[in-house]
Design a protein around this motif. Structure first.
Motif, PDB file in Angstrom:
ATOM      1  N   VAL A 110     -12.007  22.244   8.587  1.00 25.30           N
ATOM      2  CA  VAL A 110     -10.789  21.676   9.056  1.00 25.30           C
ATOM      3  C   VAL A 110     -10.584  20.439   8.117  1.00 25.30           C
ATOM      4  CG1 VAL A 110      -9.107  20.787  10.555  1.00 25.30           C
ATOM      5  CG2 VAL A 110     -10.758  22.679  11.215  1.00 25.30           C
ATOM      6  N   GLU A 111      -9.651  20.403   7.112  1.00 26.04           N
ATOM      7  CA  GLU A 111      -9.445  19.298   6.358  1.00 26.04           C
ATOM      8  C   GLU A 111      -8.119  18.384   6.685  1.00 26.04           C
ATOM      9  OE1 GLU A 111      -8.901  20.609   2.482  1.00 26.04           O
ATOM     10  OE2 GLU A 111     -11.035  21.266   2.276  1.00 26.04           O
ATOM     11  N   ILE A 112      -8.091  17.123   6.854  1.00 22.31           N
ATOM     12  CA  ILE A 112      -6.990  16.300   6.957  1.00 22.31           C
ATOM     13  C   ILE A 112      -7.062  15.146   6.192  1.00 22.31           C
ATOM     14  CG2 ILE A 112      -8.557  14.941   8.748  1.00 22.31           C
ATOM     15  CD1 ILE A 112      -5.756  14.322  10.280  1.00 22.31           C
ATOM     16  N   GLN A 113      -5.880  14.616   5.544  1.00 17.96           N
ATOM     17  CA  GLN A 113      -5.588  13.554   4.578  1.00 17.96           C
ATOM     18  C   GLN A 113      -5.354  12.381   5.538  1.00 17.96           C
ATOM     19  OE1 GLN A 113      -6.104  13.476   1.424  1.00 17.96           O
ATOM     20  NE2 GLN A 113      -6.507  15.593   0.856  1.00 17.96           N
ATOM     21  N   LEU A 114      -6.343  11.272   5.622  1.00 20.53           N
ATOM     22  CA  LEU A 114      -6.124  10.293   6.672  1.00 20.53           C
ATOM     23  C   LEU A 114      -5.439   9.422   5.600  1.00 20.53           C
ATOM     24  CD1 LEU A 114      -9.576  10.239   8.311  1.00 20.53           C
ATOM     25  CD2 LEU A 114      -7.263  10.856   9.134  1.00 20.53           C
ATOM     26  N   GLN A 115      -4.233   8.815   6.296  1.00 22.18           N
ATOM     27  CA  GLN A 115      -3.358   7.855   5.694  1.00 22.18           C
ATOM     28  C   GLN A 115      -3.620   6.469   6.143  1.00 22.18           C
ATOM     29  OE1 GLN A 115       0.883   9.269   5.315  1.00 22.18           O
ATOM     30  NE2 GLN A 115       0.165  11.274   5.020  1.00 22.18           N
ATOM     31  N   LEU A 140     -25.133   6.671  22.339  1.00 24.67           N
ATOM     32  CA  LEU A 140     -23.793   6.958  22.689  1.00 24.67           C
ATOM     33  C   LEU A 140     -23.912   8.124  23.553  1.00 24.67           C
ATOM     34  CD1 LEU A 140     -22.160   7.177  18.977  1.00 24.67           C
ATOM     35  CD2 LEU A 140     -21.462   5.661  20.810  1.00 24.67           C
ATOM     36  N   ALA A 141     -22.940   8.297  24.687  1.00 22.03           N
ATOM     37  CA  ALA A 141     -23.126   9.272  25.419  1.00 22.03           C
ATOM     38  C   ALA A 141     -22.789  10.669  24.673  1.00 22.03           C
ATOM     39  CB  ALA A 141     -22.016   9.286  26.451  1.00 22.03           C
ATOM     40  N   PRO A 142     -23.198  11.682  25.153  1.00 21.16           N
ATOM     41  CA  PRO A 142     -22.996  12.976  24.548  1.00 21.16           C
ATOM     42  C   PRO A 142     -21.580  13.370  24.339  1.00 21.16           C
ATOM     43  CG  PRO A 142     -24.743  13.275  26.020  1.00 21.16           C
ATOM     44  CD  PRO A 142     -24.092  12.020  26.298  1.00 21.16           C
ATOM     45  N   THR A 143     -20.606  13.058  25.229  1.00 23.45           N
ATOM     46  CA  THR A 143     -19.263  13.454  25.100  1.00 23.45           C
ATOM     47  C   THR A 143     -18.606  12.271  25.028  1.00 23.45           C
ATOM     48  OG1 THR A 143     -19.115  13.394  27.696  1.00 23.45           O
ATOM     49  CG2 THR A 143     -19.614  15.550  26.508  1.00 23.45           C
ATOM     50  N   THR A 144     -18.874  11.253  24.448  1.00 18.01           N
ATOM     51  CA  THR A 144     -18.004   9.968  24.226  1.00 18.01           C
ATOM     52  C   THR A 144     -16.983  10.116  23.400  1.00 18.01           C
ATOM     53  OG1 THR A 144     -18.381   7.586  23.755  1.00 18.01           O
ATOM     54  CG2 THR A 144     -19.490   9.163  22.062  1.00 18.01           C
ATOM     55  N   SER A 145     -16.052   9.445  23.418  1.00 18.17           N
ATOM     56  CA  SER A 145     -14.743   9.467  22.504  1.00 18.17           C
ATOM     57  C   SER A 145     -14.820   8.085  21.609  1.00 18.17           C
ATOM     58  CB  SER A 145     -13.354   8.950  23.260  1.00 18.17           C
ATOM     59  OG  SER A 145     -13.286  10.163  24.343  1.00 18.17           O
ATOM     60  N   ILE A 146     -14.559   8.705  20.154  1.00 16.31           N
ATOM     61  CA  ILE A 146     -14.559   7.814  19.154  1.00 16.31           C
ATOM     62  C   ILE A 146     -13.279   7.775  18.441  1.00 16.31           C
ATOM     63  CG2 ILE A 146     -15.793   7.154  16.849  1.00 16.31           C
ATOM     64  CD1 ILE A 146     -18.254   8.846  17.964  1.00 16.31           C
ATOM     65  N   ALA A 147     -12.593   6.675  18.322  1.00 13.92           N
ATOM     66  CA  ALA A 147     -11.447   6.364  17.717  1.00 13.92           C
ATOM     67  C   ALA A 147     -11.677   5.769  16.365  1.00 13.92           C
ATOM     68  CB  ALA A 147     -10.621   5.199  18.639  1.00 13.92           C
ATOM     69  N   SER A 148     -10.920   6.465  15.499  1.00 10.63           N
ATOM     70  CA  SER A 148     -11.309   6.417  13.903  1.00 10.63           C
ATOM     71  C   SER A 148      -9.904   5.759  13.221  1.00 10.63           C
ATOM     72  CB  SER A 148     -11.571   7.517  13.204  1.00 10.63           C
ATOM     73  OG  SER A 148     -11.791   7.226  11.867  1.00 10.63           O
ATOM     74  N   LEU A 149      -9.646   4.601  12.878  1.00 15.61           N
ATOM     75  CA  LEU A 149      -8.531   4.021  12.249  1.00 15.61           C
ATOM     76  C   LEU A 149      -8.813   3.876  10.828  1.00 15.61           C
ATOM     77  CD1 LEU A 149      -5.552   2.840  12.829  1.00 15.61           C
ATOM     78  CD2 LEU A 149      -6.778   0.568  12.629  1.00 15.61           C
ATOM     79  N   SER A 150      -7.695   4.491   9.962  1.00 15.09           N
ATOM     80  CA  SER A 150      -8.050   4.078   8.633  1.00 15.09           C
ATOM     81  C   SER A 150      -7.017   3.454   8.138  1.00 15.09           C
ATOM     82  CB  SER A 150      -7.369   5.785   7.892  1.00 15.09           C
ATOM     83  OG  SER A 150      -8.426   6.663   8.297  1.00 15.09           O
ATOM     84  N   LEU A 151      -7.254   2.473   7.136  1.00 14.37           N
ATOM     85  CA  LEU A 151      -6.512   1.549   6.551  1.00 14.37           C
ATOM     86  C   LEU A 151      -6.732   1.600   5.017  1.00 14.37           C
ATOM     87  CD1 LEU A 151      -7.272  -1.751   8.924  1.00 14.37           C
ATOM     88  CD2 LEU A 151      -5.170  -0.225   8.658  1.00 14.37           C
ATOM     89  N   GLY A 152      -5.544   1.620   4.181  1.00 10.37           N
ATOM     90  CA  GLY A 152      -5.835   1.646   2.710  1.00 10.37           C
ATOM     91  C   GLY A 152      -5.657   3.021   2.201  1.00 10.37           C
ATOM     92  N   ALA A 153      -6.343   3.273   0.984  1.00  9.13           N
ATOM     93  CA  ALA A 153      -6.335   4.674   0.317  1.00  9.13           C
ATOM     94  C   ALA A 153      -6.240   5.858   1.218  1.00  9.13           C
ATOM     95  CB  ALA A 153      -7.025   4.619  -0.812  1.00  9.13           C
ATOM     96  N   MET A 186       1.094  -1.100  -0.112  1.00  5.65           N
ATOM     97  CA  MET A 186      -0.077  -0.004  -0.039  1.00  5.65           C
ATOM     98  C   MET A 186       0.783   1.437   0.099  1.00  5.65           C
ATOM     99  SD  MET A 186      -2.830   1.426  -0.036  1.00  5.65           S
ATOM    100  CE  MET A 186      -3.871  -0.096   0.042  1.00  5.65           C
ATOM    101  N   HIS A 187       0.599   2.263  -0.874  1.00  2.00           N
ATOM    102  CA  HIS A 187       1.554   3.402  -1.034  1.00  2.00           C
ATOM    103  C   HIS A 187       0.908   4.261   0.135  1.00  2.00           C
ATOM    104  CE1 HIS A 187       2.033   7.534  -2.643  1.00  2.00           C
ATOM    105  NE2 HIS A 187       3.212   6.908  -3.274  1.00  2.00           N
ATOM    106  N   LEU A 188       2.206   4.870   0.636  1.00  2.00           N
ATOM    107  CA  LEU A 188       1.917   5.845   1.656  1.00  2.00           C
ATOM    108  C   LEU A 188       2.434   7.195   1.208  1.00  2.00           C
ATOM    109  CD1 LEU A 188       3.166   4.196   4.907  1.00  2.00           C
ATOM    110  CD2 LEU A 188       0.917   4.752   4.579  1.00  2.00           C
ATOM    111  N   ASP A 189       1.963   8.337   1.562  1.00  6.70           N
ATOM    112  CA  ASP A 189       2.497   9.547   1.278  1.00  6.70           C
ATOM    113  C   ASP A 189       3.700   9.966   1.710  1.00  6.70           C
ATOM    114  OD1 ASP A 189      -0.025  10.391   0.244  1.00  6.70           O
ATOM    115  OD2 ASP A 189      -0.858  11.596   1.904  1.00  6.70           O
ATOM    116  N   LEU A 190       4.785  10.723   1.165  1.00  2.00           N
ATOM    117  CA  LEU A 190       5.942  10.933   1.377  1.00  2.00           C
ATOM    118  C   LEU A 190       6.212  11.148   2.677  1.00  2.00           C
ATOM    119  CD1 LEU A 190       8.781  11.087   0.066  1.00  2.00           C
ATOM    120  CD2 LEU A 190       8.529  13.434  -0.423  1.00  2.00           C
ATOM    121  N   PHE A 191       5.375  12.065   3.085  1.00  2.03           N
ATOM    122  CA  PHE A 191       5.611  12.667   4.425  1.00  2.03           C
ATOM    123  C   PHE A 191       4.462  12.012   5.265  1.00  2.03           C
ATOM    124  CE2 PHE A 191       7.410  15.897   1.717  1.00  2.03           C
ATOM    125  CZ  PHE A 191       8.605  16.054   2.164  1.00  2.03           C
ATOM    126  N   ALA A 192       4.929  11.505   6.395  1.00  2.00           N
ATOM    127  CA  ALA A 192       4.049  10.671   7.448  1.00  2.00           C
ATOM    128  C   ALA A 192       3.263  11.936   8.149  1.00  2.00           C
ATOM    129  CB  ALA A 192       4.561   9.734   8.172  1.00  2.00           C
TER     130      ALA A 192
END
Length: 202
Positions: free
Chosen positions: A158-163, A130-143, A1-7
């Motif tokens: 606010v934009e982010i490129q998830l790798q 879901l509690a109103p202030t619950t924490s949600i962890a989001s993990l990206s795999l792939g593109a 899987m290709h990763l962007d040049l800068f982690a």
């Protein structure tokens, strides 16, 4: 899987106000992230999602599967789903993310986007259970995909490129004030899996 040049570098909070989104950067190396991606693509029982829109039930191109500590129902967008018992590899990954974040999770909603033509529109993760202030962890795999936050009132974005292997944690009042979306891109030809670990009140 290709990763962007800068982690991506870890950041304490991606949002300027009214919320807390921590970016942990790449929590999996390329080899481990690719092994998880290949395994989940082959072994999770993916199926199209069903949502109700303007009174009509729509089948999405995006596919999903939901796991939890106990068999229970999860209702959103007018459709009820039954949780599956944990897949052993997914449970292993959940435990790693709990160590990374210091949070505890009892469920995981997994989403599969086959390519950049599939995305997710503006929404908040404020489902029943879901509690109103619950924490949600989001993990990206792939593109690598563009993920955008938008404030409900000011409309600031606010934009982010998830790798591949990147983890973010949405905390506090983030879901109250910020929507988020996965943007479509015809240039993306590879699949992406998003694992969102949550704490439901069953």
């Amino acid at each position: 899987m290709h990763l962007d040049l800068f982690a991506p570098q870890p950041q304490q909070n991606l949002l300027p106000y009214d919320g807390d989104v921590q970016d942990y950067g790449l929590v999996l190396n390329c080899t481990d992230a690719s092994a998880y991606l290949d395994y989940f693509l082959q072994h999770l029982p993916w199926r199209p999602d069903q949502v109700k829109l303007y009174g009509r039930q729509i089948q999405t191109a995006r596919q999903m599967v939901w796991y939890a500590d106990q068999a229970c129902n999860y209702a959103y967008s007018g459709v009820t789903r039954q949780a599956l018992p944990w897949d052993s590899r997914l449970l292993q990954l959940k435990q790693q993310i709990e160590r990374e974040t210091g949070e505890q999770f009892n469920s995981c909603l997994a989403n599969l986007y086959q390519d950049g033509t599939q995305g997710m529109g503006w929404h908040r993760d404020d489902d029943m259970g879901l509690a109103p202030t619950t924490s949600i962890a989001s993990l990206s795999l792939g593109a690598t995909r563009k993920f955008v936050f938008r404030h409900l009132h000011t409309h600031e974005k606010v934009e982010i490129q998830l790798q591949h292997g990147q983890l973010i944690l949405m905390k506090g009042v983030t879901q109250k004030y910020w929507q988020h979306a996965l943007m479509k891109s015809a240039r993306v030809r590879q699949p992406r899996i998003n694992l969102t670990f949550r704490q439901f009140q069953f």
